[in-house]
Every structure is written in structure tokens, then in C-alpha cells.
Motif scaffolding. Structure first.
Motif, PDB file in Angstrom:
ATOM      1  N   TYR A 118     -42.250   5.301  98.514  1.00  6.24           N
ATOM      2  CA  TYR A 118     -42.629   5.552  99.916  1.00  6.24           C
ATOM      3  C   TYR A 118     -41.467   5.550 100.853  1.00  6.24           C
ATOM      4  N   SER A 119     -40.289   5.100 100.441  1.00  2.00           N
ATOM      5  CA  SER A 119     -39.161   5.030 101.363  1.00  2.00           C
ATOM      6  C   SER A 119     -37.917   5.220 100.510  1.00  2.00           C
ATOM      7  N   PRO A 120     -36.741   5.386 101.133  1.00  2.38           N
ATOM      8  CA  PRO A 120     -35.556   5.516 100.301  1.00  2.38           C
ATOM      9  C   PRO A 120     -35.410   4.309  99.398  1.00  2.38           C
ATOM     10  N   VAL A 171     -33.217   0.018  79.174  1.00  8.99           N
ATOM     11  CA  VAL A 171     -33.304   1.369  78.631  1.00  8.99           C
ATOM     12  C   VAL A 171     -34.469   1.474  77.654  1.00  8.99           C
ATOM     13  N   PHE A 200     -32.219   2.845  90.721  1.00 15.20           N
ATOM     14  CA  PHE A 200     -30.769   2.690  90.748  1.00 15.20           C
ATOM     15  C   PHE A 200     -30.340   1.898  91.963  1.00 15.20           C
ATOM     16  N   GLN A 201     -30.915   2.238  93.120  1.00 16.42           N
ATOM     17  CA  GLN A 201     -30.506   1.560  94.342  1.00 16.42           C
ATOM     18  C   GLN A 201     -30.826   0.069  94.288  1.00 16.42           C
ATOM     19  N   LEU A 224     -19.670  -4.990  84.539  1.00 17.88           N
ATOM     20  CA  LEU A 224     -18.467  -4.234  84.886  1.00 17.88           C
ATOM     21  C   LEU A 224     -17.561  -5.082  85.774  1.00 17.88           C
ATOM     22  N   ALA A 276     -29.736  -5.361  79.656  1.00 19.36           N
ATOM     23  CA  ALA A 276     -29.308  -3.958  79.744  1.00 19.36           C
ATOM     24  C   ALA A 276     -30.014  -3.131  78.682  1.00 19.36           C
ATOM     25  N   THR A 333     -32.781  -3.918  77.133  1.00 15.41           N
ATOM     26  CA  THR A 333     -34.225  -3.915  77.371  1.00 15.41           C
ATOM     27  C   THR A 333     -34.598  -2.912  78.448  1.00 15.41           C
TER      28      THR A 333
END
Lengths: 129, 499, 159
Positions: free
Chosen positions: C43-45, C88, C49-50, C145, C84, C86
């Protein structure tokens, strides 16, 4: 001359992207420090991402986030919202860029551990010795 | 369980295997061999079934998530795609047996991480063979490239530096491809390959933009496949790789990128666009390909290390395929597509032999190869079959694809290309007979590990390295003998309409 | 808290009360906002990923403000790798589940037999499930990372 100037002013955003791409390309090829090459690669990829996104902009268009009830009643007017497809594609391209930068930084760490320096000419000197 | 999703299982099995190995962490060390073999066997079974289905029922398309094309992502399984898919699955399974053994010798502590990258690479390549959407192609291309960067950097010596140089050049290539796709999207508004194919001929007055898009796409793919003169990253990168990765990456990566170029040339643009509307470009590209073949063969002559010599031969083979495709006649294109299959098998055979020799003798310089025929007769016999195939001796498969390429070149009147092919075959003969002479006739050096007094004359490579090698050598002859049915029933349908 | 927390005198740069207190207040809110961003991707940005990057930013903030050891004790490395993978596996598993239940790959409306919601509602729910998977994977990768690069590959002490 006048027509060309008008052409440049009308499409000024594409000229900015071209300049950014050339800066990034020059950094990848012309600089000898490996980290600067990596930053150049990032600039190059960012310029391409910006070009894609500016391809979807419309005059007077708003953000492509719509209210569910309004859409169910009145439908979507495509001319009033910015094209969201390039945004989604570029999200993927940003993720790819981050992944390549991550792998490259890890490899640079390895190189620094092996040779003690991150300048290409010094490293090649150490290898040849 | 229907047959509808078979090709997706070919893609999903290595991906799930990779993530299982990754998530299990250190406890996954004992799981590496069963997971890798199970995933790749499943993938091969699915690929064989898909190939047989395409042979009997014809091409089909598949939309992920049940969203119709062109809004959804479409996968297209046609004759060429099914053939390349089967090739990837079989080469991957054959190579992984050898990789399992070599990686426990080279990287014992990090085997599970190595095979995570390995399986993701194979999943990415399967996706490349199946996709029908241009942006999906970019994502999968980058998946395969990023895992390749990681796998190369795991080698010894100057491997990290070679990998970094490959990253810089490979990213330039991928970004050019993305630029090309961007131009096409701005011009047509769609990213689906079939839709682009339909809309592009209708665009008049956009010739310059379309030509720029095509140029960006081609140059991006040429960087990725190491087409002369954009090949500079390949010798270092492929020589410094760990052996376990080299037997997978060297046969497949460049050939899959040649397949992608075929997709761009025939499924997005059409032969009318490339060959008829822009004929001057065709002559230039065939000329550059010929120069590339000659230069790469000449550079191969100057090498003193077996693996490095093989990498220059790979560059020459890429020149064959690109030149053959741009000859613009049916024989040339048939030869190029056949060469994708044949070259993958030949390179697999030679790299497996090099891995077996490196396992036993530790180094691959020419002076260390003396007397190997006595020590490792089966390995050297398989190497000789691979060498004969590279030179182009019937009935090995290399002869048939070269024959088609030569006929195509003569028919098109491209004498420079024909001359380059013949020159390259002669240079290959010199290169490989030189190695066979050293291995057969020279006595091993005093300090060579091959010369071990009191241990008996024969010390063959271990079974895990030998079996895939023998199977591949037999396949070289088998595929050569089966060229007729292959061309008649598969490759003829892969050519564009009208050829 | 004591067994997760490195004492101020053991840290490389020394303590700072203001930074520590403010981060202690901010980090839970950052994580909560990240979960909001993942869940409101429809419903919103936002989206997987974000939200994953925000979740990772919370742990990176902890590594910068306190000490990398503290951050690594709150989020152990084994859990990191497991999450990580799990993440995918959730994504691919959903796709394969849709395929096994008779639909096409990632065709969420085929998951109907599992829980009666209606095919259209299942498509929405399916997107949410894969976004959760993506968020978990991205969070783990971002954090690992940062740890890897900040500690020079050794993963013991950070900046």
C-alpha cells in the motif's frame, strides 16, 4: 547552433546522465587505485539507473501509490501517475549493483591482505618480482 | 505433479540445494556431496524430459505466476533453448563429480561455501537458457557473473586480482546490456522478447536509436563472451581459477553468452534487420572475428602453461561462433549452433584432463608433462580424443561443426573467415601434437613428481576425476556420430524463419 | 544483558553515554519501522528489500555505536547464515509449493487448498510471504557484509 542549444536545454537530464556515465567510465579505466575503479563502476551503474527512471516520468504526474477505494470506484488514469515499471526494474538493478560492490570489496580486502597495497601499479610490481 | 513445471524444477533444484548448503553452515560439510549430486541429477532428469517434450510436441511458453505475457515474465522453451538447457545440465553433472574431488584437495575448509556459489551459478545458467524476457536475462546474467567472480577469487596466487579485473570489465558489459534494454524499453514500452520482436519492425524513423540499442546490446554481450578485442580479462581469470570451478565455468560461460547473442539477434531483432538492412556491419563483424581467431591462435602458440593455452583456444572458438552466426546463411548458423554444443564438450574434456594431470603432478607447465603417457594412459588417451576434436578430425564432433562453418564461409564468400578457420585448425594441430610429443616421447624430468622410483609405472588419476573424463571423451565421438539427427531434428528448427 | 554487552573499558574507542543511550532507544524503533515497511509494501513505498535494509541498518548501528562484538553477540554468525538461507528457501519454497499443488510456479492462487482465503486474497498473501523471505535474506546479507568489511575479514573486532 540555436537548434542544437535548444536540443540540449530540452533534454538536459539525459545530458547529465551522459556526463555521469563518462565520469564513471573514466574512473574505471583511467584511475590506478582499485577502490577508485570500484567507485567509478558504481557511478556508471547509478547513471544508468537514473536514465531508466527518468524514462518513466510524465508531465504533472504523481506518485504511483493509489487509494484502493478510489481505484475500485473510478479506475486508474494512466496519465496522472508516473510509470512505476522502471522503478521496479531499477530496484532490481540497485540490488545487483550492491551485490557486485559487496563482492568486489571483499575481493579488495583479500588483495590488500596479499599485497599490502591497493594501487594497481604497485601490485603488478610485486607480482612481477 | 504435472509436466507443466518441469523446466522450473531444472532451475529450482540447484537453487534450493545451494541454499540448503548455505543455511546448514558448518554442519553442512557432510551434506555437500549428497545435496550437489541429488540437485544436479534432478536437474538433468528434468532437462531431458523437457527436451524430449519439445522434440515431440514443439515449443511452448510458460508464464511465471500465471500473469499473461507481456505483463508477466514469460519463459520460452523452444528447440534451441531446450538444447542449451540439456547441455548445461549434462556438463554440470559431469563436471561436479570432478569438482567434488578437486575441491576437497584445494579448498577443504570452505567446500560448502564453494558449492553454494557453484549451484547458484548452475541455477542462473538454466534460467538463461529458458527465459523469454529481456530484463530477466540481465538479472540472470548478473547472477551467473557474480558467482563466477566469487568462484575465481577463491583460487591461489594472483586470483583475487584477476577476479577484480574481470569484475570491472564484466560490469561494463552488463551495464551496456542494461543500457541497450533501456533504449528498447523507451522505444517500444515492453520488455518481453516476443513482443519486442513484433513491435520493432513497426518503428520507422527511429533507426538511429534502434541501431544504438543494438550496438549496446552486442558490445555488452561481446565483453561477456570475450570476443576479440574485448577478451583481455579471460586468460588471467580462467587460469587462476581453482580447478574445481574451471571444469564448470570454462566449458559453459562463454557458450551460454553466445546463445544469448543468438537470442538477441533472432528473437528480439530479426535477421532482416541485421543482415539485409545493415549489410556493411555484417562484413565488419566477420572480419573482426577472423582477425580474432588468427590472433588468439597465435597467442596460444606462445604459451608455456597448459591451462593458459586452453584459455586462448577458448577465445579463438568464440571467434568461430560469432563469425559463423554473422555469415548470414543457413550453413554458417547451423555450424555456429552445433559448435556451441561441440565446443562445450571439447572444452569440458580438455579441462577435465588438465585437472586430472594437475591432481597428480601439481603443475601444468609443459616441461613437467614429460612421460605422462606411461603414468596416466587413460587420462592422456582422453586428452588425445579432445585434442583431435579441437583440431577437427572425424568422427569426433569438432570436425562436423568446423565443416559446416567452412561450407558456410565458402558459400558466403568470406575468404578471410575461411582462411582463419584453416589457420586455426593447423595451429591447434601444432599445439596439441607438441603436448602429445612431450607427454609420449620425453622422459620425465628427474625432479618431476611423475618420476617416482619404486612405485611402479602406472599411477592414474583417481576414479572421481577419471570417470567423467572417459564419459566426456566417449560423448565427443558419440555426439559426432549423431550430428545428422541433431541437425535435422533440433538445429533446423532453431534457425530463424527463411533460412 | 551483561553476557551480550561488551564492557566499556574493553572497547577499542571508549564509551560515550549519549551515543549509547540514544542508540538503545532508537534501535527497537528502527526495527519496528522496518517491519512496518515490509508489511506495508502493498500500500505504500516499501517491500522486502527496503525493510530488510532497514533491519540490517539497526544491527549496523549497534556495531558502530557499541562494538562489533556486541552486535555479533546479539545476532550470532550461525543464525545469520541460517536466516539468509532460510529467506531464499521461503521464496523458492513458496514457488515450488505452488507448482506442486497444481498451478504454475509462483502462482499463489494455487495455494488455495492450504487455507481457505479465496484465490485473489491468496495472491496478495503470497506476495507478502515472499517479501518476508526477501527481507530476512537481505537483512542477514547486509549485516554480514558490514561485519566482514569492518573487521578486515577476521570477524572479531570492528572499527
Amino acid at each position: 547552433m540555436d537548434a542544437m542549444l535548444q536540443e540540449i536545454v530540452a533534454k538536459y537530464n539525459y545530458w547529465i546522465y551522459v556526463v555521469l556515465m563518462m565520469i564513471g567510465f573514466y574512473a574505471m579505466i583511467g584511475k590506478s587505485n582499485l577502490v577508485k575503479k570500484l567507485i567509478g563502476m558504481n557511478i556508471f551503474q547509478t547513471a544508468i539507473i537514473l536514465m531508466f527512471i527518468s524514462a518513466g516520468v510524465k508531465k504533472g504526474g504523481g506518485i504511483p501509490i493509489l487509494d484502493k477505494q478510489a481505484v475500485l470506484e473510478r479506475g486508474v488514469e494512466a496519465a496522472s501517475i508516473v510509470n512505476p515499471l522502471p522503478h521496479v526494474l531499477m530496484l532490481t538493478a540497485i540490488v545487483v549493483s550492491v551485490s557486485v560492490t559487496g563482492v568486489a570489496l571483499a575481493i579488495l580486502q583479500r588483495i590488500h591482505g596479499l599485497y599490502g597495497s591497493l594501487e594497481e601499479d604497485e601490485i603488478l610490481e610485486k607480482i612481477d618480482r | 505433479m504435472s509436466f507443466l513445471n518441469l523446466h522450473m524444477y531444472a532451475l529450482a533444484a540447484p537453487l534450493v540445494g545451494a541454499m540448503l548448503l548455505f543455511a546448514a553452515g558448518r554442519f553442512g560439510r557432510r551434506l555437500v556431496m549428497p545435496v550437489v549430486l541429488a540437485a544436479l541429477s534432478l536437474s538433468l532428469a528434468a532437462s531431458v524430459l523437457v527436451f524430449l517434450e519439445v522434440l515431440t510436441a514443439g515449443p511452448f511458453s510458460y508464464t511465471v505466476g500465471n500473469w499473461e505475457a507481456p505483463w508477466g515474465i514469460e519463459l520460452v522453451v523452444d528447440h534451441l533453448g531446450a538444447l542449451v538447457n540439456l547441455l548445461i545440465a549434462s556438463v554440470a553433472l559431469t563436471a561436479c563429480v570432478s569438482s567434488l574431488r578437486r575441491s576437497s584437495a584445494e579448498l577443504p575448509e570452505r567446500r560448502h561455501q564453494f558449492f553454494t556459489l557453484y549451484l547458484i551459478l548452475i541455477a542462473g545458467m538454466h534460467g538463461l537458457a529458458l527465459t523469454g524476457d529481456a530484463f530477466n536475462l540481465y538479472v540472470l546474467l548478473e547472477i551467473t557473473s557474480i558467482t563466477t567472480y566469487g568462484l575465481i577469487a577463491l583460487g591461489k596466487g594472483r586470483a583475487p586480482l584477476s577476479s577484480f579485473n574481470y569484475i570491472v570489465m564484466g560490469s561494463i558489459g552488463a551495464c551496456f546490456y542494461l543500457l541497450g534494454i533501456g533504449y528498447l524499453y523507451i522505444l517500444t514500452g515492453t520488455l518481453n522478447m516476443a513482443d519486442l520482436h513484433r513491435i520493432i519492425p513497426l518503428l520507422d524513423g527511429r533507426g538511429a536509436a534502434l541501431a544504438t540499442a543494438f550496438a549496446f546490446l552486442m558490445v555488452g554481450l561481446w565483453i561477456k563472451m570475450a570476443f576479440f578485442p574485448l577478451h583481455v580479462w579471460l586468460p588471467n581469470a580462467y587460469t587462476d581459477m581453482p580447478d574445481g570451478a574451471a571444469v564448470l565455468i570454462a566449458p559453459l560461460m562463454t557458450k551460454v553468452t553466445v546463445f544469448l547473442m543468438i537470442r538477441v539477434m533472432f528473437s528480439i531483432f530479426s535477421p532482416v534487420y541485421e543482415f539485409i538492412q545493415h549489410m556493411a556491419v555484417q562484413h565488419i563483424i566477420v572480419g573482426v572475428a577472423s582477425v580474432g581467431i588468427v590472433c588468439a591462435s597465435a597467442m596460444a602458440l606462445g604459451q608455456k602453461d597448459l591451462r593458459r593455452m586452453l584459455t586462448y583456444i577458448i577465445i579463438a572458438e568464440v571467434g568461430y561462433m560469432v563469425g559463423g552466426l554473422w555469415l548470414a546463411n543457413a550453413k554458417g548458423m547451423t555450424g555456429a549452433i552445433l559448435h556451441i554444443v561441440n565446443d562445450a564438450l571439447m572444452t569440458l574434456c580438455l579441462f577435465l584432463a588438465a585437472a586430472a594431470i594437475a591432481h597428480r603432478t601439481g603443475a601444468l607447465g609443459f616441461e613437467r608433462l614429460g612421460g605422462l603417457y606411461r603414468r596416466m594412459p587413460l587420462t592422456m588417451a582422453a586428452f588425445t580424443v579432445g585434442a583431435l576434436s579441437m583440431i577437427g578430425v572425424p568422427p569426433t564432433c569438432g570436425f562436423f561443426s568446423k565443416w559446416y562453418l567452412l561450407l558456410g564461409g565458402i558459400e558466403a564468400g568470406q575468404w578471410l573467415y575461411v582462411g582463419a578457420l584453416i589457420f586455426s585448425s593447423l595451429v591447434n594441430a601444432v599445439l596439441f601434437f607438441r603436448i602429445i610429443e612431450i607427454a609420449y616421447f620425453r622422459t620425465p624430468a628427474e625432479d618431476s613428481p611423475v618420476h617416482e622410483p619404486g612405485k611402479g609405472p602406472r599411477r592414474e588419476a583417481p576414479q572421481a576425476l577419471l570417470q567423467p573424463l572417459v564419459v566426456t571423451a566417449a560423448a565427443l565421438i558419440g555426439v559426432g556420430l549423431a550430428t545428422g539427427p541433431l541437425v535435422e531434428r533440433v538445429i533446423r528448427f532453431a534457425l530463424p524463419v527463411g533460412y | 544483558m551483561k553476557e551480550h554487552y561488551t564492557l566499556p573499558q574493553d572497547r577499542p574507542i571508549g564509551p560515550s553515554l549519549i551515543i549509547e543511550l540514544s542508540c538503545r532507544i532508537m534501535i527497537p524503533f528502527i526495527q519496528l519501522f522496518a517491519l512496518y515497511v515490509i508489511a506495508h509494501g502493498h500500500y505504500s513505498p516499501g517491500g522486502g528489500f527496503q525493510g530488510g535494509v532497514l533491519l540490517g541498518a539497526a544491527y549496523i548501528l549497534m556495531a558502530i555505536a557499541f562494538d562489533q562484538k556486541t552486535s555479533m553477540r546479539f545476532f550470532p554468525l550461525r543464525v545469520n547464515t541460517a536466516l539468509a538461507g532460510t529467506g531464499v528457501l521461503i521464496y523458492t519454497g513458496t514457488g515450488i509449493a505452488c507448482a506442486l499443488l497444481g498451478g504454475l510456479f509462483l502462482d499463489y492462487s494455487a495455494l488455495e487448498p492450504l487455507f481457505p482465503l479465496g484465490p485473489v486474497e491468496w495472491r496478495s498473501m503470497g506476495i507478502f510471504i515472499v517479501e518476508v523471505g526477501v527481507g530476512l535474506a537481505v537483512m542477514s546479507i547486509m549485516v554480514s557484509l558490514f561485519w566482514d568489511l569492518a573487521s578486515g575479514g577476521r570477524l572479531d573486532r570492528g572499527l
